[in-house]
Design an enzyme around this catalytic site. Structure first.
Site, PDB file in Angstrom:
ATOM      1  N   CYS A   1     -72.153  87.280 -21.173  1.00 39.54           N
ATOM      2  CA  CYS A   1     -71.582  86.272 -20.518  1.00 39.54           C
ATOM      3  C   CYS A   1     -71.848  85.707 -19.244  1.00 39.54           C
ATOM      4  CB  CYS A   1     -70.619  86.812 -20.804  1.00 39.54           C
ATOM      5  SG  CYS A   1     -69.799  87.583 -19.893  1.00 39.54           S
TER       6      CYS A   1
ATOM      7  N   ASP B   1     -62.760  82.964 -21.356  1.00 31.83           N
ATOM      8  CA  ASP B   1     -63.385  83.146 -20.117  1.00 31.83           C
ATOM      9  C   ASP B   1     -61.995  83.508 -19.769  1.00 31.83           C
ATOM     10  OD1 ASP B   1     -63.651  84.422 -17.695  1.00 31.83           O
ATOM     11  OD2 ASP B   1     -65.165  82.973 -17.084  1.00 31.83           O
TER      12      ASP B   1
ATOM     13  N   ASN C   1     -70.530  89.102 -16.804  1.00 30.06           N
ATOM     14  CA  ASN C   1     -71.086  90.519 -17.420  1.00 30.06           C
ATOM     15  C   ASN C   1     -69.929  91.511 -16.984  1.00 30.06           C
ATOM     16  OD1 ASN C   1     -74.057  92.817 -17.442  1.00 30.06           O
ATOM     17  ND2 ASN C   1     -72.735  92.543 -18.962  1.00 30.06           N
TER      18      ASN C   1
ATOM     19  N   CYS D   1     -66.110  91.443 -18.277  1.00 29.44           N
ATOM     20  CA  CYS D   1     -64.994  90.687 -19.173  1.00 29.44           C
ATOM     21  C   CYS D   1     -66.374  90.469 -20.695  1.00 29.44           C
ATOM     22  CB  CYS D   1     -64.302  89.694 -18.861  1.00 29.44           C
ATOM     23  SG  CYS D   1     -63.550  89.959 -17.149  1.00 29.44           S
ATOM     24  N   ARG D   2     -66.146  89.133 -20.736  1.00 27.31           N
ATOM     25  CA  ARG D   2     -66.623  89.600 -22.391  1.00 27.31           C
ATOM     26  C   ARG D   2     -67.938  90.182 -23.042  1.00 27.31           C
ATOM     27  NH1 ARG D   2     -66.692  83.330 -21.625  1.00 27.31           N
ATOM     28  NH2 ARG D   2     -67.691  83.473 -20.012  1.00 27.31           N
ATOM     29  N   SER D   3     -68.790  90.596 -22.187  1.00 28.76           N
ATOM     30  CA  SER D   3     -70.325  90.707 -23.103  1.00 28.76           C
ATOM     31  C   SER D   3     -70.121  92.439 -23.103  1.00 28.76           C
ATOM     32  CB  SER D   3     -71.364  90.517 -22.727  1.00 28.76           C
ATOM     33  OG  SER D   3     -71.646  90.562 -21.228  1.00 28.76           O
TER      34      SER D   3
HETATM   35  P1  4NP Z   1     -67.779  87.481 -17.916  1.00 27.97           P
HETATM   36  O1  4NP Z   1     -65.872  86.999 -16.746  1.00 27.97           O
HETATM   37  O2  4NP Z   1     -68.632  85.847 -18.122  1.00 27.97           O
HETATM   38  O3  4NP Z   1     -66.408  87.886 -18.850  1.00 27.97           O
HETATM   39  O4  4NP Z   1     -67.895  88.751 -16.994  1.00 27.97           O
HETATM   40  C1  4NP Z   1     -66.086  86.852 -15.763  1.00 27.97           C
HETATM   41  C2  4NP Z   1     -66.283  87.697 -14.296  1.00 27.97           C
HETATM   42  C3  4NP Z   1     -66.699  87.233 -13.125  1.00 27.97           C
HETATM   43  C4  4NP Z   1     -66.379  85.617 -12.593  1.00 27.97           C
HETATM   44  C5  4NP Z   1     -67.063  85.226 -13.984  1.00 27.97           C
HETATM   45  C6  4NP Z   1     -66.647  85.383 -15.324  1.00 27.97           C
HETATM   46  N1  4NP Z   1     -67.199  85.398 -11.759  1.00 27.97           N
HETATM   47  O5  4NP Z   1     -66.996  84.893 -11.489  1.00 27.97           O
HETATM   48  O6  4NP Z   1     -66.913  86.320 -10.656  1.00 27.97           O
END
Ligand code: 4NP
Length: 162
Positions: free
Chosen positions: A10, A128, A13, A15-17
């Site tokens: 994702c 997201d 790294n 939340c989703r993955s």
């Molecule tokens: P992820 O979510 O891609 O599912 O881990 C996010 C976590 C952090 C950020 C964006 C999306 N960020 O902009 O810090």
């Protein structure tokens, strides 16, 4: 025994993955044959959260469903495209970026979309949840639980463990 390596990717790294990694690992570890031959990991496109545990909101929502996330965030590297057999993108922008980053054409072909495993669910990506509220995290849990279950069944067939 041949090992089958799966990497979820994702943006951050956190939340989703890492959730997908924890869900699939729980399924894989429940059966001796798959725990021996399926290796699961996750990575992000960015390095803003390098070394951090998953977002506390993601961990709390997952824990309520009995899923423990222990992964620490890391950025995807060229080596990952070599090491992993399947590289699973959480949404289209991650998919496009992974296509650009893949060092070879053969490695580009390892990249697929998580939504390909959402059989019967009206979602073409894993949204997201980072900037949203609790319902976004619950939705990610619903989608990834279903997607990882379907992915697991395909892995069973691939590895001959069914
Ligand atoms: P992820 O979510 O891609 O599912 O881990 C996010 C976590 C952090 C950020 C964006 C999306 N960020 O902009 O810090």
């Amino acid at each position: 025994m041949k090992q089958y390596h799966i990497l979820f990717v994702c943006l951050g790294n956190i939340c989703r993955s890492p959730l997908a990694e924890a869900i699939l690992r729980q399924l894989v570890d429940a059966k001796t044959t798959t725990s021996q031959c399926i290796v699961v990991d996750s990575a992000g496109l960015g390095e803003w959260h390098q070394g951090e545990l998953a977002d506390p909101r993601m961990r709390a929502h997952a824990a309520r469903r009995g899923i423990v996330i222990t992964h620490r965030a890391r950025r995807i590297t060229d080596k990952d495209f070599d090491l992993f057999d399947l590289i699973i993108a959480m949404d289209d922008s991650v998919y496009q970026k992974l296509q650009e980053l893949a060092p070879t054409l053969g490695q580009q072909k390892k990249v697929i979309r998580m939504a390909d495993y959402l059989e019967g669910m009206p979602w073409d990506h894993i949204p997201d949840p980072y900037y949203g509220g609790a319902s976004g995290f619950e939705l990610v849990l619903d989608l990834l639980s279903e997607g990882c279950k379907n992915l697991y069944h395909r892995c069973l067939r691939y590895t001959g463990s069914a």
